[in-house]
Scaffold this motif. Structure first.
Motif, PDB file in Angstrom:
ATOM      1  N   ALA A   1       1.049  -1.060   0.021  1.00 45.84           N
ATOM      2  CA  ALA A   1       0.011   0.068  -0.043  1.00 45.84           C
ATOM      3  C   ALA A   1       0.885   1.189  -0.031  1.00 45.84           C
ATOM      4  N   ARG A   2       0.362   2.270  -0.617  1.00 43.52           N
ATOM      5  CA  ARG A   2       1.153   3.722  -0.551  1.00 43.52           C
ATOM      6  C   ARG A   2       0.325   4.903  -0.381  1.00 43.52           C
TER       7      ARG A   2
ATOM      8  N   ALA B   1       7.462  -4.823   5.651  1.00 48.32           N
ATOM      9  CA  ALA B   1       8.409  -3.377   5.400  1.00 48.32           C
ATOM     10  C   ALA B   1       7.617  -2.014   5.289  1.00 48.32           C
ATOM     11  N   ALA B   2       8.123  -1.036   6.073  1.00 46.50           N
ATOM     12  CA  ALA B   2       7.766   0.130   5.828  1.00 46.50           C
ATOM     13  C   ALA B   2       8.526   1.266   5.290  1.00 46.50           C
TER      14      ALA B   2
ATOM     15  N   THR C   1      14.392  13.468   7.031  1.00 46.71           N
ATOM     16  CA  THR C   1      14.455  12.389   8.021  1.00 46.71           C
ATOM     17  C   THR C   1      13.823  11.143   7.073  1.00 46.71           C
ATOM     18  N   ALA C   2      14.740  10.282   6.699  1.00 45.36           N
ATOM     19  CA  ALA C   2      13.947   9.077   6.030  1.00 45.36           C
ATOM     20  C   ALA C   2      14.102   7.988   6.961  1.00 45.36           C
ATOM     21  N   ILE C   3      12.924   7.107   7.092  1.00 44.09           N
ATOM     22  CA  ILE C   3      13.012   6.004   8.076  1.00 44.09           C
ATOM     23  C   ILE C   3      12.648   4.764   7.161  1.00 44.09           C
ATOM     24  N   THR C   4      13.255   3.595   7.528  1.00 40.85           N
ATOM     25  CA  THR C   4      12.679   2.275   7.164  1.00 40.85           C
ATOM     26  C   THR C   4      12.770   1.231   7.902  1.00 40.85           C
ATOM     27  N   LEU C   5      11.856   0.336   7.914  1.00 46.46           N
ATOM     28  CA  LEU C   5      11.328  -0.596   9.001  1.00 46.46           C
ATOM     29  C   LEU C   5      10.994  -1.961   8.490  1.00 46.46           C
TER      30      LEU C   5
ATOM     31  N   ARG D   1       5.303   3.954   2.113  1.00 50.31           N
ATOM     32  CA  ARG D   1       4.766   2.666   1.700  1.00 50.31           C
ATOM     33  C   ARG D   1       4.756   1.679   2.866  1.00 50.31           C
ATOM     34  N   PHE D   2       3.961   0.871   2.697  1.00 47.67           N
ATOM     35  CA  PHE D   2       3.762  -0.609   3.682  1.00 47.67           C
ATOM     36  C   PHE D   2       3.393  -1.662   3.279  1.00 47.67           C
TER      37      PHE D   2
END
Length: 150
Positions: free
Chosen positions: A21-22, A68-69, A107-111, A142-143
């Protein structure tokens, strides 16, 4: 649930269920609030896991799932930025990634991680920032989730 053993590729093991999803526009976040992120587009969804304009991905079968997000917060040099994942509305956020704000840049975050799920488990992505004022989570968040093993 047990991980399958052996070197057997079956049609069931090859039929990976997945969704991404976006969000196509910015989301204004109040300082200090934990905010559910609503999504308005799907890049793919081969198992009807996401409904348009929803905040929830529903995992249709039990098993080991990956997720992932990723998101980008607007430039502001104060405080922390966080992405949080919740399961079934528990409000406990078992997965959190946090970054210090970047002065003069976004600030970019990925998880990403895995979840041993029961059929019907619901994953939800949240954002948090504490800059002291409203701050945008930029378009393009994105998720995604995908079945690893059932």
């Amino acid at each position: 649930m047990g991980i399958q053993t052996g070197n057997y590729l079956t049609p069931q093991r090859l039929n990976t269920r997945s969704v991404r999803a976006r969000r196509t526009n910015t989301l204004s976040l109040s300082s200090g609030a934990v905010t559910a992120i609503s999504f308005d587009a799907e890049d793919f969804d081969n198992s009807s896991m996401f409904a348009a304009t929803s905040t929830i991905i529903t995992l249709p079968i039990g098993g080991l799932w990956g997720f992932a997000a990723g998101g980008v917060f607007a430039s502001n040099g104060t405080g922390l930025r966080r992405l949080l994942v919740d399961v079934n509305g528990s409000g406990t956020y078992p997965w959190i990634d946090s970054r210090s704000a970047v002065s003069g840049d976004n600030t970019a975050i990925t998880l990403s991680d895995t979840h041993v799920a029961a059929a019907g488990d619901q994953l939800q992505l949240f954002a948090h920032q504490n800059s002291g004022g409203a701050l945008n989570l930029l378009a393009g968040v994105r998720f995604s989730a995908w079945l690893i093993e059932f």
